[in-house]
Scaffold this motif. Structure first.
Motif, PDB file in Angstrom:
ATOM      1  N   TRP A 442       9.314  53.389   0.414  1.00  0.00           N
ATOM      2  CA  TRP A 442      10.682  53.326   0.928  1.00  0.00           C
ATOM      3  C   TRP A 442      10.949  54.453   1.919  1.00  0.00           C
ATOM      4  O   TRP A 442      11.702  54.270   2.881  1.00  0.00           O
ATOM      5  N   ARG A 444       8.880  55.520   4.065  1.00  0.00           N
ATOM      6  CA  ARG A 444       8.340  55.052   5.343  1.00  0.00           C
ATOM      7  C   ARG A 444       9.318  54.127   6.058  1.00  0.00           C
ATOM      8  O   ARG A 444       9.423  54.136   7.289  1.00  0.00           O
ATOM      9  N   GLN A 445      10.049  53.298   5.291  1.00  0.00           N
ATOM     10  CA  GLN A 445      11.051  52.423   5.900  1.00  0.00           C
ATOM     11  C   GLN A 445      12.163  53.248   6.560  1.00  0.00           C
ATOM     12  O   GLN A 445      12.602  52.960   7.674  1.00  0.00           O
ATOM     13  N   PRO A 501       9.274  46.948  -1.454  1.00  0.00           N
ATOM     14  CA  PRO A 501       9.273  47.420  -0.061  1.00  0.00           C
ATOM     15  C   PRO A 501       8.575  46.420   0.851  1.00  0.00           C
ATOM     16  O   PRO A 501       7.490  45.915   0.519  1.00  0.00           O
ATOM     17  N   ASP A 504       6.589  46.081   6.795  1.00  0.00           N
ATOM     18  CA  ASP A 504       6.993  46.914   7.928  1.00  0.00           C
ATOM     19  C   ASP A 504       8.503  47.051   7.913  1.00  0.00           C
ATOM     20  O   ASP A 504       9.182  46.585   7.004  1.00  0.00           O
ATOM     21  N   ALA A 505       9.030  47.713   8.937  1.00  0.00           N
ATOM     22  CA  ALA A 505      10.464  48.030   8.953  1.00  0.00           C
ATOM     23  C   ALA A 505      11.313  46.952   9.608  1.00  0.00           C
ATOM     24  O   ALA A 505      12.522  47.132   9.759  1.00  0.00           O
ATOM     25  N   THR A 506      10.726  45.845  10.005  1.00  0.00           N
ATOM     26  CA  THR A 506      11.483  44.834  10.731  1.00  0.00           C
ATOM     27  C   THR A 506      12.653  44.307   9.904  1.00  0.00           C
ATOM     28  O   THR A 506      13.774  44.179  10.403  1.00  0.00           O
ATOM     29  N   GLU A 507      12.405  44.032   8.628  1.00  0.00           N
ATOM     30  CA  GLU A 507      13.471  43.502   7.780  1.00  0.00           C
ATOM     31  C   GLU A 507      14.619  44.495   7.647  1.00  0.00           C
ATOM     32  O   GLU A 507      15.786  44.136   7.725  1.00  0.00           O
ATOM     33  N   LEU A 508      14.285  45.751   7.427  1.00  0.00           N
ATOM     34  CA  LEU A 508      15.310  46.773   7.264  1.00  0.00           C
ATOM     35  C   LEU A 508      16.116  46.945   8.540  1.00  0.00           C
ATOM     36  O   LEU A 508      17.356  46.997   8.511  1.00  0.00           O
TER      37      LEU A 508
END
Length: 517
Positions: A442, A444-445, A501, A504-508
């Protein structure tokens, strides 16, 4: 003359809603100017019920303790029904709380704090945070807007001096007779004159009379008697006398203090009561909703956007919720993290709440007129849900904690250092990612979001200095596994949730609904 530099936000109206918006904008670091036509705060104890949701907002602003000190003790937050104040067959009921025994839905239960006392607390803190931004005795005369902002003409009521202020955004918090709403050409729809009241503020030695029945409100069951509102349940009171303007013209124009005192004595059932009348006001119960909450660079909040009957105590609280929803969105737009399309979601989220609150309050007004009583629900606004396709935004059947997007993040009791005793205390002015533990995945997100120019704070519930009061509460209340997380907006509502988690961070980043660098 023109203001030396544009102000990002001009707030018109210094009542509870305008002052709350000022506090929240200061919390977000947004410069603003608030103007209020009156020279000072309200002298008449009008709106008094401060709901649990409003208290959660004030808790975020560091004002919960001060507001509780200014309100009635919790032991007096009851509702009395009887023929008069000395009826031996009276009935006394409490505020409706729907939580099962032992279950706690909020760290900040509602209370009774009259508007004059509440405004004084809010104004004091607003001036501390933005000493040059609060101008009482200053009224809005007119304004014009273009695609980039608003030019507003202000007048100092003491000197008559006029000034033109340029603002990027104008927010009307100036009540039911809103100058801002009229200037923007936004209409109100709905019935007016559901009931009319003569409100008498008076002093009388009633503390001993009501000692065994102390309540916040005293509803009188005799037809045409109205009721009493306790300011301190001792010497300071309000008597609300209902009248029909078509048949009782004299009631609305009654100014003779002897006649007013006689009305109070008769309603109280105490013919020898010593009464000192301080002032009066007449008011009309309306139930209206603005067609729109936004017209280009102009936005509406509070009574300027919705006029809600006081039966239920949700009018001021709905406006405070407006301010909470609007403040972070203005901050995101002004800070360049979102386009002004984000402000369209303000109406989409808040107007349906007001529509439903109006309908519930009208039902309560009819119940009161029929002398059948009605329900005061402190937790109603905790159920407010945004962007829910499943049904209406409020659930009158009661609050049920969960983590569905759009719902308020659940309260979970935390044990640790002072100032952090609830999950709600972890929500900051930025987006907040709540997780049970500080898992590297998390983190990393959050780092990826920061790299894109969008601040997100990772707030694990369990650290070396704090932990959840019950290890099973995260799974039970949030409905998520131990490595899940919820993304919480600055107003405490959930924007996104995940069981695990993402890769990658795309969803966030998509869930944030903001734009980065």
């Amino acid at each position: 003359m023109r203001h030396p530099a544009p102000t990002p936000v001009l707030i018109v109206g210094g009542g509870p809603v305008g002052l709350t918006l000022s506090l929240l904008l200061s919390r977000h670091g947004v410069a603003h100017l608030l103007v209020e036509a009156h020279p000072g705060t309200s002298h008449h104890p009008k709106a008094r019920g401060v709901s649990a949701r409003s208290m959660e907002i004030f808790r975020r602003c560091g004002l919960e303790e001060a507001i509780r000190a200014a309100g009635l003790p919790a032991s007096q937050v009851f509702f009395y029904r009887g023929r008069n104040l000395v009826d031996p067959d009276f009935v006394r009921t409490g505020v409706a709380h729907r939580a099962p025994d032992g279950e706690e839905h909020t760290p900040s239960p509602g209370l009774i704090c009259s508007q004059d006392a509440l405004e004084a607390v809010l104004l004091g803190r607003a001036r501390e945070l933005a000493p040059d931004a609060i101008r009482f005795g200053t009224r809005l005369l007119s304004f014009s807007q273009d695609g980039d902002g608003v030019d507003a003409v202000l007048e100092d009521r003491a000197t008559g001096d006029r000034q033109t202020v340029r603002a990027h955004w104008l927010v009307g918090c100036d009540g039911a007779a809103s100058t801002v709403r009229a200037g923007a050409g936004i209409a109100l729809q709905g019935p007016r004159g559901l009931q009319h009241f003569l409100s008498i503020r008076f002093e009388a030695p009633l503390g001993e009379v009501v000692a065994d029945r102390a309540s916040a409100s005293y509803f009188l069951t005799e037809p045409g008697r109205g009721g009493f509102l306790a300011v301190d349940n001792d010497r300071h009171w309000i008597y609300q006398h209902p009248f029909d303007p078509d048949q009782d013209d004299e009631a609305s124009e009654l100014t003779d203090h002897q006649q007013l005192a006689a009305l109070v004595r008769e309603a109280a059932g105490l013919p020898d009561l010593e009464v000192t009348v301080r002032d009066t006001m007449t008011w009309r119960m309306d139930a209206q909703l603005a067609d729109s909450y936004r017209e280009s660079r102009v936005l509406l909040a509070g009574d300027a956007a919705h006029v809600i009957p006081p039966t239920g105590g949700h009018g001021m609280n709905t406006g405070i919720g407006d301010a909470d929803n609007l403040a972070w969105k203005l901050a995101a737009v002004i800070g360049g993290r979102a386009t002004d399309a984000l402000l369209d979601s303000y109406q989409a989220e808040r107007r349906p709440v007001a529509r439903q609150v109006i309908d519930l309050s009208v039902d309560n007004a009819r119940a009161r007129a029929a002398r059948s009583g009605y329900r005061i629900d402190d937790e109603l606004l905790l159920t407010a849900t945004y962007r829910s396709p499943a049904g209406p935004p409020l659930d009158p059947s009661g609050y049920r904690p969960g983590s569905a997007p759009g719902t308020r993040a659940p309260h979970l009791r935390l044990i640790g250092p002072p100032g952090t005793s609830s999950t709600l205390d972890l929500v900051g002015p930025e987006f907040t990612l709540l997780t049970p533990t500080a898992a590297p995945a998390w983190q990393r997100q959050v780092d990826a979001a920061a790299a894109a120019g969008i601040p997100v704070a990772l707030r694990p519930l369990n650290t070396d200095t704090r932990h959840a009061a019950d290890d099973g509460d995260w799974t039970e209340l949030f409905g998520l596994p131990a490595d899940g997380a919820v993304l919480v907006r600055p107003d405490g509502h959930i924007a996104w949730r995940a069981d695990h988690p993402p890769v990658d961070a795309t969803e966030l980043l998509t869930a944030l609904g903001l734009r980065g660098r």
